[in-house]
Write a protein that holds these residues in place. Sequence first.
Motif, PDB file in Angstrom:
ATOM      1  N   LEU A 205      -3.919  47.145  -1.367  1.00 40.77           N
ATOM      2  CA  LEU A 205      -5.219  46.746  -0.838  1.00 40.77           C
ATOM      3  C   LEU A 205      -5.812  47.705   0.190  1.00 40.77           C
ATOM      4  N   ALA A 206      -4.973  48.324   1.008  1.00 41.88           N
ATOM      5  CA  ALA A 206      -5.467  48.948   2.232  1.00 41.88           C
ATOM      6  C   ALA A 206      -5.786  50.431   2.108  1.00 41.88           C
ATOM      7  N   ASP A 207      -6.587  50.908   3.074  1.00 42.61           N
ATOM      8  CA  ASP A 207      -6.811  52.339   3.267  1.00 42.61           C
ATOM      9  C   ASP A 207      -5.696  52.943   4.115  1.00 42.61           C
ATOM     10  N   ARG A 208      -5.173  52.110   5.014  1.00 47.29           N
ATOM     11  CA  ARG A 208      -4.157  52.571   5.948  1.00 47.29           C
ATOM     12  C   ARG A 208      -3.187  51.428   6.200  1.00 47.29           C
ATOM     13  N   VAL A 209      -1.898  51.729   6.163  1.00 44.55           N
ATOM     14  CA  VAL A 209      -0.854  50.722   6.368  1.00 44.55           C
ATOM     15  C   VAL A 209      -0.045  51.119   7.597  1.00 44.55           C
ATOM     16  N   ILE A 210       0.195  50.128   8.470  1.00 41.58           N
ATOM     17  CA  ILE A 210       0.928  50.387   9.712  1.00 41.58           C
ATOM     18  C   ILE A 210       2.077  49.389   9.816  1.00 41.58           C
ATOM     19  N   PRO A 211       3.313  49.867   9.914  1.00 37.68           N
ATOM     20  CA  PRO A 211       4.433  48.934  10.063  1.00 37.68           C
ATOM     21  C   PRO A 211       4.525  48.406  11.491  1.00 37.68           C
ATOM     22  N   LEU A 212       4.780  47.106  11.605  1.00 37.11           N
ATOM     23  CA  LEU A 212       5.081  46.503  12.903  1.00 37.11           C
ATOM     24  C   LEU A 212       6.601  46.469  13.008  1.00 37.11           C
ATOM     25  N   LEU A 213       7.143  47.353  13.812  1.00 42.72           N
ATOM     26  CA  LEU A 213       8.589  47.570  13.845  1.00 42.72           C
ATOM     27  C   LEU A 213       9.299  46.470  14.636  1.00 42.72           C
ATOM     28  N   PRO A 214      10.376  45.906  14.073  1.00 43.06           N
ATOM     29  CA  PRO A 214      11.091  44.799  14.731  1.00 43.06           C
ATOM     30  C   PRO A 214      12.037  45.305  15.809  1.00 43.06           C
ATOM     31  N   THR A 215      11.463  45.899  16.851  1.00 42.67           N
ATOM     32  CA  THR A 215      12.292  46.541  17.869  1.00 42.67           C
ATOM     33  C   THR A 215      12.606  45.629  19.051  1.00 42.67           C
ATOM     34  N   ALA A 216      12.116  44.398  19.026  1.00 43.40           N
ATOM     35  CA  ALA A 216      12.443  43.370  20.030  1.00 43.40           C
ATOM     36  C   ALA A 216      12.292  43.859  21.465  1.00 43.40           C
ATOM     37  N   PRO A 217      11.095  43.943  22.018  1.00 45.67           N
ATOM     38  CA  PRO A 217       9.815  43.538  21.439  1.00 45.67           C
ATOM     39  C   PRO A 217       9.287  44.537  20.409  1.00 45.67           C
ATOM     40  N   ALA A 218       8.426  44.025  19.535  1.00 49.88           N
ATOM     41  CA  ALA A 218       7.916  44.843  18.435  1.00 49.88           C
ATOM     42  C   ALA A 218       6.854  45.823  18.921  1.00 49.88           C
ATOM     43  N   THR A 219       6.725  46.903  18.201  1.00 49.68           N
ATOM     44  CA  THR A 219       5.675  47.876  18.450  1.00 49.68           C
ATOM     45  C   THR A 219       5.233  48.470  17.119  1.00 49.68           C
ATOM     46  N   LEU A 220       4.099  49.135  17.104  1.00 55.65           N
ATOM     47  CA  LEU A 220       3.597  49.714  15.856  1.00 55.65           C
ATOM     48  C   LEU A 220       4.283  51.040  15.562  1.00 55.65           C
ATOM     49  N   GLY A 221       4.588  51.256  14.287  1.00 53.88           N
ATOM     50  CA  GLY A 221       5.188  52.506  13.858  1.00 53.88           C
ATOM     51  C   GLY A 221       4.136  53.488  13.370  1.00 53.88           C
ATOM     52  N   GLN A 222       4.608  54.517  12.703  1.00 61.22           N
ATOM     53  CA  GLN A 222       3.722  55.567  12.196  1.00 61.22           C
ATOM     54  C   GLN A 222       2.791  55.026  11.111  1.00 61.22           C
ATOM     55  N   ALA A 223       1.491  55.272  11.265  1.00 57.49           N
ATOM     56  CA  ALA A 223       0.511  54.837  10.262  1.00 57.49           C
ATOM     57  C   ALA A 223       0.662  55.667   8.994  1.00 57.49           C
ATOM     58  N   ILE A 224       0.450  55.013   7.856  1.00 55.18           N
ATOM     59  CA  ILE A 224       0.541  55.682   6.560  1.00 55.18           C
ATOM     60  C   ILE A 224      -0.824  55.589   5.878  1.00 55.18           C
ATOM     61  N   ASP A 225      -1.467  56.723   5.654  1.00 61.23           N
ATOM     62  CA  ASP A 225      -2.730  56.738   4.922  1.00 61.23           C
ATOM     63  C   ASP A 225      -2.456  56.527   3.436  1.00 61.23           C
ATOM     64  N   ILE A 226      -3.324  55.739   2.791  1.00 65.22           N
ATOM     65  CA  ILE A 226      -3.173  55.431   1.367  1.00 65.22           C
ATOM     66  C   ILE A 226      -4.286  56.150   0.594  1.00 65.22           C
ATOM     67  N   PRO A 227      -3.978  57.293  -0.014  1.00 74.14           N
ATOM     68  CA  PRO A 227      -5.013  58.083  -0.685  1.00 74.14           C
ATOM     69  C   PRO A 227      -5.270  57.667  -2.139  1.00 74.14           C
ATOM     70  N   LEU A 228      -4.691  56.568  -2.574  1.00 81.66           N
ATOM     71  CA  LEU A 228      -4.838  56.148  -3.974  1.00 81.66           C
ATOM     72  C   LEU A 228      -6.292  55.812  -4.277  1.00 81.66           C
ATOM     73  N   ALA A 229      -6.767  56.272  -5.424  1.00 80.88           N
ATOM     74  CA  ALA A 229      -8.163  56.059  -5.805  1.00 80.88           C
ATOM     75  C   ALA A 229      -8.437  54.577  -6.056  1.00 80.88           C
ATOM     76  N   ARG A 230      -9.670  54.161  -5.785  1.00 72.95           N
ATOM     77  CA  ARG A 230     -10.128  52.801  -6.085  1.00 72.95           C
ATOM     78  C   ARG A 230     -11.105  52.831  -7.246  1.00 72.95           C
ATOM     79  N   PRO A 231     -11.179  51.735  -8.008  1.00 74.69           N
ATOM     80  CA  PRO A 231     -10.365  50.519  -7.925  1.00 74.69           C
ATOM     81  C   PRO A 231      -8.927  50.785  -8.372  1.00 74.69           C
TER      82      PRO A 231
END
Length: 308
Positions: A205-231
């Motif tokens: 679905l997304a243009d960009r995916v960001i993992p929410l890392l379970p580091t207790a407390p959580a923080t955002l990880g490295q963003a991943i750009d999604i270059p796949l063509a639409r639709p």
Amino acid sequence: MSQPILSLKNVSKGYGSKGARTEVLRDISLEVREGEFVAIVGYSGSGKTTFINMLAGLLKPDSGEVLLDGKPITGPGPDRGLVFQNYSLLPWLTVTENIALAVDSVFPTWSQEQKSAHIAKYIAMVKLTKAAGKLPRELSGGMRQRVSVARALAMDSRVLLLDEPLSALDALTRANLQDDISEIWQSSRKTVVWITNDPDEAILLADRVIPLLPTAPATLGQAIDIPLARPRDRSAINHDPQFKALRNQLINLLLAAKEKSRTTVSKKLVLPDILPEDISTPNSIQYLTRRGPRRRSEEKREELEVAS
């Protein structure tokens, strides 16, 4: 570069009193551009709902800033439409009436004709025209979630916030609704922040995916750009090497963070000071009642000499 529509700057959030406080999110920083579709992916219980509730204005951060157009978010507002996991429909109102509640609130000066046409447009967009007069109990889970999406879209919000909106649905309904929402987004190009625990859904679905890392407390990880063509065709994308590489990258980021967050605790196990009793006969039950349970500490070793 233009100013982001949504931004979080060094945001942290926890729950509980000072003596027993649990920090859920720490140092969260994110910028979302107008028209962008961003997916946040994380394990259950990692703080995803806390994250999106701060964007919605339902929670305030303990530290840091949550901004819309560079201004602090101080509470909920019609500029952010929120779709919950559990539909959140009033059971005594029809599909049309549930959506009308939002439209009446956001567009109070419109005529009834304007409102009716606007509601009908979004009901048709989510393919529920034939169900417009039905109550929520007469709808399937997928249809109820379509109503929630239509209600958020009908508010004409600048940002759509979706908190695991498809998690309660079966696999086939979920796949169909993913495709419908993707189609709606491509036609409207609203800014979307989508919360999910499904890596495949995020990449589809997304243009960009960001993992929410379970580091207790959580923080955002490295963003991943999604270059796949639409639709994006789900049947074809599963065989796409680029899709597979993106999925592996995302899953590996989450697994690596999960592994680092594990802690090893050594505990000494102490068996109870009670020995089992045979209570299969009435006499043994009477004896146990009279004497009490046998204890390991009372057992003594004896040696017997038997003449052969």
